[in-house]
Design a protein around this motif. Structure first.
Motif, PDB file in Angstrom:
ATOM      1  N   GLY A  33       0.899  -1.268   0.036  1.00 12.73           N
ATOM      2  CA  GLY A  33       0.036   0.077  -0.035  1.00 12.73           C
ATOM      3  C   GLY A  33       0.914   1.470  -0.074  1.00 12.73           C
ATOM      4  N   ARG A  34       1.798   1.473   0.855  1.00 13.35           N
ATOM      5  CA  ARG A  34       2.738   2.506   0.865  1.00 13.35           C
ATOM      6  C   ARG A  34       3.499   2.454  -0.213  1.00 13.35           C
ATOM      7  NH1 ARG A  34       6.614   3.991   5.743  1.00 13.35           N
ATOM      8  NH2 ARG A  34       5.952   6.335   5.663  1.00 13.35           N
ATOM      9  N   PHE A  35       4.080   1.675  -0.891  1.00 15.59           N
ATOM     10  CA  PHE A  35       4.913   1.498  -2.300  1.00 15.59           C
ATOM     11  C   PHE A  35       3.924   2.303  -3.136  1.00 15.59           C
ATOM     12  CE2 PHE A  35       5.819  -0.395  -6.234  1.00 15.59           C
ATOM     13  CZ  PHE A  35       7.269  -0.209  -6.251  1.00 15.59           C
ATOM     14  N   LEU A  36       2.651   1.588  -3.278  1.00 18.40           N
ATOM     15  CA  LEU A  36       1.901   1.944  -4.589  1.00 18.40           C
ATOM     16  C   LEU A  36       1.426   3.609  -4.333  1.00 18.40           C
ATOM     17  CD1 LEU A  36      -0.493  -0.975  -5.146  1.00 18.40           C
ATOM     18  CD2 LEU A  36       1.362  -0.281  -6.312  1.00 18.40           C
ATOM     19  N   ALA A  40       2.365   6.522  -6.828  1.00 17.86           N
ATOM     20  CA  ALA A  40       1.115   7.500  -7.540  1.00 17.86           C
ATOM     21  C   ALA A  40       1.382   8.717  -7.180  1.00 17.86           C
ATOM     22  CB  ALA A  40      -0.144   6.695  -7.160  1.00 17.86           C
ATOM     23  N   ARG A  41       1.720   9.132  -6.027  1.00 17.33           N
ATOM     24  CA  ARG A  41       1.684  10.619  -5.360  1.00 17.33           C
ATOM     25  C   ARG A  41       2.058  11.445  -6.512  1.00 17.33           C
ATOM     26  NH1 ARG A  41       3.197   9.756  -0.665  1.00 17.33           N
ATOM     27  NH2 ARG A  41       1.184   9.849   0.150  1.00 17.33           N
ATOM     28  N   PRO A  42       3.304  11.509  -7.012  1.00 15.66           N
ATOM     29  CA  PRO A  42       3.640  12.662  -8.045  1.00 15.66           C
ATOM     30  C   PRO A  42       2.842  12.769  -9.209  1.00 15.66           C
ATOM     31  CG  PRO A  42       5.320  10.828  -8.004  1.00 15.66           C
ATOM     32  CD  PRO A  42       4.598  10.537  -6.886  1.00 15.66           C
ATOM     33  N   HIS A  43       1.976  11.877  -9.275  1.00 13.87           N
ATOM     34  CA  HIS A  43       1.108  11.935 -10.694  1.00 13.87           C
ATOM     35  C   HIS A  43      -0.076  12.487 -10.231  1.00 13.87           C
ATOM     36  CE1 HIS A  43       4.299   9.580 -12.915  1.00 13.87           C
ATOM     37  NE2 HIS A  43       4.221   8.932 -12.073  1.00 13.87           N
ATOM     38  N   VAL A  44      -0.527  12.699  -9.055  1.00 14.94           N
ATOM     39  CA  VAL A  44      -2.005  12.929  -8.653  1.00 14.94           C
ATOM     40  C   VAL A  44      -1.970  13.912  -7.748  1.00 14.94           C
ATOM     41  CG1 VAL A  44      -2.738  10.749  -9.405  1.00 14.94           C
ATOM     42  CG2 VAL A  44      -2.105  11.028  -7.180  1.00 14.94           C
ATOM     43  N   VAL A  45      -0.854  14.207  -7.040  1.00 15.28           N
ATOM     44  CA  VAL A  45      -1.119  15.296  -5.849  1.00 15.28           C
ATOM     45  C   VAL A  45      -0.010  16.450  -6.363  1.00 15.28           C
ATOM     46  CG1 VAL A  45      -0.516  15.807  -3.427  1.00 15.28           C
ATOM     47  CG2 VAL A  45      -1.530  13.596  -4.240  1.00 15.28           C
ATOM     48  N   GLY A  46      -0.430  17.623  -6.258  1.00 10.90           N
ATOM     49  CA  GLY A  46       0.337  18.857  -6.492  1.00 10.90           C
ATOM     50  C   GLY A  46       0.927  18.978  -7.940  1.00 10.90           C
TER      51      GLY A  46
END
Length: 82
Positions: A33-36, A40-46
């Protein structure tokens, strides 16, 4: 409970069996979960901040000229290696 854990949401996803096995083997069952999420974070947040930064860099003509000269120089380096 940490503030990070309090802000988490559960998500059920479906992946191919080979992807699951690879995640399980390399990341471990408790880290998927943490890995995914980190993936994904740089693609969907900020995303707006990143787009703004790229636009600012592209507007800097001197920097663009320097980057182009540098990348053109790489072509010569590759040709020399053959």
């Amino acid at each position: 409970m940490s503030s990070r854990a309090a802000d988490q949401r559960k998500l059920t996803i479906t992946v191919d069996a080979d992807v699951y096995e690879g995640l399980h083997d390399r990341i471990g069952p408790r880290g998927i979960g943490r890995f995914l999420s980190d993936l994904a974070r740089p693609h969907v947040v900020g995303g707006d901040a990143l787009a703004t930064a790229y636009a600012a860099m592209a507007a800097d003509e001197a920097r663009e000229r320097e980057a182009e000269e540098w990348s053109e120089g790489l072509i010569g380096d590759v040709a020399d290696d053959r």
